[in-house]
Design a protein around this motif. Structure first.
Motif, PDB file in Angstrom:
ATOM      1  N   THR A 294     -21.231  14.396  50.635  1.00  0.00           N
ATOM      2  CA  THR A 294     -22.465  14.277  49.857  1.00  0.00           C
ATOM      3  C   THR A 294     -22.403  15.140  48.608  1.00  0.00           C
ATOM      4  N   VAL A 295     -21.944  16.378  48.745  1.00  0.00           N
ATOM      5  CA  VAL A 295     -21.846  17.282  47.597  1.00  0.00           C
ATOM      6  C   VAL A 295     -20.811  16.776  46.597  1.00  0.00           C
ATOM      7  N   THR A 296     -19.681  16.298  47.112  1.00  0.00           N
ATOM      8  CA  THR A 296     -18.622  15.800  46.222  1.00  0.00           C
ATOM      9  C   THR A 296     -19.093  14.583  45.426  1.00  0.00           C
ATOM     10  N   GLU A 297     -19.732  13.624  46.114  1.00  0.00           N
ATOM     11  CA  GLU A 297     -20.234  12.436  45.412  1.00  0.00           C
ATOM     12  C   GLU A 297     -21.294  12.806  44.382  1.00  0.00           C
ATOM     13  N   TRP A 298     -22.154  13.759  44.727  1.00  0.00           N
ATOM     14  CA  TRP A 298     -23.180  14.191  43.773  1.00  0.00           C
ATOM     15  C   TRP A 298     -22.538  14.826  42.537  1.00  0.00           C
ATOM     16  N   ALA A 299     -21.515  15.634  42.747  1.00  0.00           N
ATOM     17  CA  ALA A 299     -20.831  16.270  41.619  1.00  0.00           C
ATOM     18  C   ALA A 299     -20.179  15.231  40.709  1.00  0.00           C
ATOM     19  N   GLU A 300     -19.546  14.222  41.317  1.00  0.00           N
ATOM     20  CA  GLU A 300     -18.914  13.174  40.501  1.00  0.00           C
ATOM     21  C   GLU A 300     -19.948  12.366  39.732  1.00  0.00           C
ATOM     22  N   ARG A 301     -21.124  12.152  40.332  1.00  0.00           N
ATOM     23  CA  ARG A 301     -22.150  11.329  39.687  1.00  0.00           C
ATOM     24  C   ARG A 301     -22.845  12.089  38.562  1.00  0.00           C
ATOM     25  N   THR A 302     -23.050  13.411  38.749  1.00  0.00           N
ATOM     26  CA  THR A 302     -23.821  14.179  37.756  1.00  0.00           C
ATOM     27  C   THR A 302     -22.942  14.936  36.779  1.00  0.00           C
ATOM     28  N   GLY A 303     -21.668  15.127  37.114  1.00  0.00           N
ATOM     29  CA  GLY A 303     -20.796  15.913  36.260  1.00  0.00           C
ATOM     30  C   GLY A 303     -20.990  17.410  36.392  1.00  0.00           C
ATOM     31  N   VAL A 304     -21.754  17.837  37.380  1.00  0.00           N
ATOM     32  CA  VAL A 304     -21.990  19.259  37.609  1.00  0.00           C
ATOM     33  C   VAL A 304     -20.959  19.757  38.631  1.00  0.00           C
ATOM     34  N   ARG A 305     -20.381  20.905  38.370  1.00  0.00           N
ATOM     35  CA  ARG A 305     -19.438  21.483  39.323  1.00  0.00           C
ATOM     36  C   ARG A 305     -20.191  21.908  40.597  1.00  0.00           C
ATOM     37  N   ALA A 306     -19.744  21.412  41.716  1.00  0.00           N
ATOM     38  CA  ALA A 306     -20.410  21.706  42.989  1.00  0.00           C
ATOM     39  C   ALA A 306     -19.367  22.073  44.036  1.00  0.00           C
ATOM     40  N   ASP A 307     -19.615  23.143  44.769  1.00  0.00           N
ATOM     41  CA  ASP A 307     -18.709  23.615  45.824  1.00  0.00           C
ATOM     42  C   ASP A 307     -19.440  23.622  47.162  1.00  0.00           C
ATOM     43  N   PHE A 308     -18.676  23.285  48.207  1.00  0.00           N
ATOM     44  CA  PHE A 308     -19.232  23.303  49.560  1.00  0.00           C
ATOM     45  C   PHE A 308     -18.381  24.220  50.431  1.00  0.00           C
ATOM     46  N   THR A 309     -19.043  25.097  51.204  1.00  0.00           N
ATOM     47  CA  THR A 309     -18.340  26.089  52.028  1.00  0.00           C
ATOM     48  C   THR A 309     -18.948  26.103  53.431  1.00  0.00           C
ATOM     49  N   VAL A 310     -18.085  26.258  54.444  1.00  0.00           N
ATOM     50  CA  VAL A 310     -18.520  26.427  55.832  1.00  0.00           C
ATOM     51  C   VAL A 310     -18.071  27.794  56.308  1.00  0.00           C
ATOM     52  N   THR A 311     -18.964  28.573  56.880  1.00  0.00           N
ATOM     53  CA  THR A 311     -18.611  29.880  57.446  1.00  0.00           C
ATOM     54  C   THR A 311     -18.947  29.883  58.934  1.00  0.00           C
ATOM     55  N   GLY A 312     -18.146  30.622  59.682  1.00  0.00           N
ATOM     56  CA  GLY A 312     -18.351  30.691  61.130  1.00  0.00           C
ATOM     57  C   GLY A 312     -17.729  29.495  61.831  1.00  0.00           C
ATOM     58  N   PRO A 313     -17.587  29.587  63.155  1.00  0.00           N
ATOM     59  CA  PRO A 313     -17.002  28.476  63.924  1.00  0.00           C
ATOM     60  C   PRO A 313     -17.963  27.291  63.986  1.00  0.00           C
ATOM     61  N   ALA A 314     -17.563  26.175  63.381  1.00  0.00           N
ATOM     62  CA  ALA A 314     -18.408  24.982  63.366  1.00  0.00           C
ATOM     63  C   ALA A 314     -18.533  24.396  64.763  1.00  0.00           C
ATOM     64  N   GLU A 315     -19.740  23.956  65.101  1.00  0.00           N
ATOM     65  CA  GLU A 315     -20.010  23.357  66.413  1.00  0.00           C
ATOM     66  C   GLU A 315     -20.753  22.047  66.220  1.00  0.00           C
ATOM     67  N   PRO A 316     -20.557  21.079  67.134  1.00  0.00           N
ATOM     68  CA  PRO A 316     -21.327  19.829  67.052  1.00  0.00           C
ATOM     69  C   PRO A 316     -22.796  20.104  67.363  1.00  0.00           C
ATOM     70  N   LEU A 317     -23.679  19.679  66.468  1.00  0.00           N
ATOM     71  CA  LEU A 317     -25.099  19.979  66.588  1.00  0.00           C
ATOM     72  C   LEU A 317     -25.869  18.758  67.094  1.00  0.00           C
ATOM     73  N   HIS A 318     -27.072  19.039  67.560  1.00  0.00           N
ATOM     74  CA  HIS A 318     -27.962  17.955  67.982  1.00  0.00           C
ATOM     75  C   HIS A 318     -28.254  17.038  66.794  1.00  0.00           C
ATOM     76  N   GLU A 319     -28.460  15.752  67.077  1.00  0.00           N
ATOM     77  CA  GLU A 319     -28.646  14.775  66.016  1.00  0.00           C
ATOM     78  C   GLU A 319     -29.813  15.137  65.103  1.00  0.00           C
ATOM     79  N   GLU A 320     -30.913  15.642  65.667  1.00  0.00           N
ATOM     80  CA  GLU A 320     -32.070  16.005  64.847  1.00  0.00           C
ATOM     81  C   GLU A 320     -31.740  17.156  63.902  1.00  0.00           C
TER      82      GLU A 320
END
Length: 419
Positions: A294-320
């Motif tokens: 989502t962030v990458t597509e938004w950056a390509e569409r708007t021309g704004v530099r956008a970075d996405f970062t994940v910290t900590g051990p990622a876990e599968p979350l509840h759908e909600e």
């Protein structure tokens, strides 16, 4: 195993000993007496008496084995059984000290057979037999023998008192442990009930969250239609009205181009609104991957530099949880594209123990949150929507912004795992 089961098992084991133990002790006493008859000097008459007493002991034991089931506690029959057994053991030990093995049975089960006032006298009478056996047999033959007998009797009585005291303490500890186990079982039952109630409440909250989400989506879609599509259609109508009255072909063409641009923009807004109604980005990807795309597509569409970062051990979350965080990011990106005039944006997803934090920061022109509230009576539809989404799943949403210094949005929600 429950406390009742453990107690029943112990009682069964002791019941087996009380039923068959005297037989075993009597048999061992007979064997030892036969083996030592020459040393003790048993004559024929003593053999006849011993045999008769052994037969009487077997008869008494068989009688009590039939009667014991109907009299589990102290009773006159139990007192008679204890007295007969003691008398037989006393005479046998008088004949041969090694018959004291049979007399040992008097130490066990006195509380089960005798009334409380007779327990100590019964144990003392058994100690007399044991001291007589240990001193070389009854009766003592001289003054020294009586002294030895008296000393051994005193030792037996003291040991009996000590062991009785230890037995009482051990019995009390067992009772305390049983009580503790019962209390723990009750606490575990209450805890399990509380966990079941919490699970039911959690399920109910999720259902309510879904229902609230539907209503929220309806409000969001209505607001977006009003703010984008409806305004676009109004602009198109205005441009076409100008074309209708325009006599200059160049001017008409210019307004037609504007109407077409407004139509394309409105169509894009409509598609975006429909896309946001259902988070299709989560159909094939987990939340981190969906946010990155989502962030990458938004950056390509708007021309704004956008970075996405994940910290900590990622876990599968509840759908909600995943849907809420994705919608918040989409709304934040939409607001940034419309109003912020940013040149750089960062999105950070942090897994921190029992909660998940989502941060969106840009270096745009920023705004005064208090002035926005005073002007609109709220925090703006986009901010209110993001805050409502976070709070609906027991989370929080904060906004930090200042004119000329960018904007930072932060959503903190509980970490509820998938399934």
């Amino acid at each position: 195993m429950s406390t009742a089961d453990a107690t029943q098992m112990i009682e069964q084991r002791w019941g087996t000993f009380y039923r068959w133990g005297p037989y075993t002790l009597l048999g061992f006493g007979v064997l030892m007496s036969v083996a030592t008859s020459g040393v003790v000097g048993m004559g024929p008459g003593e053999w006849y008496v011993s045999g008769a007493l052994v037969g009487a002991a077997l008869a008494v034991q068989a009688w009590w084995g039939v009667l014991a089931g109907s009299r589990p506690g102290p009773s006159p029959a139990g007192t008679l059984y204890y007295a007969l057994r003691w008398a037989i053991a006393f005479v046998l030990t008088w004949i041969n000290p090694f018959f004291a093995f049979y007399a040992v049975a008097g130490y066990f089960g006195a509380e089960r057979l005798l009334p409380p006032r007779l327990v100590k006298p019964g144990l003392f009478a058994t100690a007399v037999i044991m001291a007589g056996s240990q001193s070389g047999g009854l009766p003592p033959r001289d003054g020294l023998g009586w002294a030895v007998f008296g000393g051994l009797l005193a030792v037996n009585v003291v040991l009996l008192a000590v062991f009785a005291h230890l037995a009482v303490q051990e019995d009390q500890r067992a009772r305390d442990a049983a009580t503790t186990i019962v209390e723990l079982e009750r606490a575990n039952t209450a805890l399990q009930q509380a966990m079941d109630e919490n699970a039911a409440l959690h399920a109910q909250l999720l259902v309510q969250a879904r229902e609230a989400g539907v209503a929220d989506e309806r409000r969001r879609l209505a607001a977006e239609i009003h703010d984008t599509i409806a305004q676009g259609l109004t602009g198109i109508i205005a441009q076409l009205q100008v074309v209708t009255n325009a006599r200059d072909e160049k001017l008409a063409r210019e307004h037609l181009d504007r109407a077409a641009a407004l139509a394309r923009h409105s169509l894009g807004e409509a598609r975006r609104s429909v896309h946001n109604l259902s988070p299709t980005a989560l159909e094939h990807d987990a939340l981190p991957e969906a946010l990155k795309k989502t962030v990458t597509e938004w950056a390509e569409r708007t021309g704004v530099r956008a970075d996405f970062t994940v910290t900590g051990p990622a876990e599968p979350l509840h759908e909600e949880i995943e849907a809420t965080l994705l919608r918040i990011v989409q709304e934040a990106l939409s607001n940034t594209a419309r109003h912020a005039r940013a040149t750089r944006l960062g999105v950070t997803l942090s897994f921190m123990g029992d909660e998940v934090t989502l941060d969106v920061r840009d270096d745009g022109r920023g705004f005064d949150p208090l002035a926005t509230v005073e002007r609109t009576g709220s925090g703006g539809f986009g901010l209110d929507g993001m805050r409502a989404r976070a709070e609906r799943i027991a989370g929080s949403f904060t906004v930090e912004s200042e004119p000329g210094h960018g904007t930072a949005l932060s959503a903190r929600v509980p970490l509820v795992r998938h399934g």
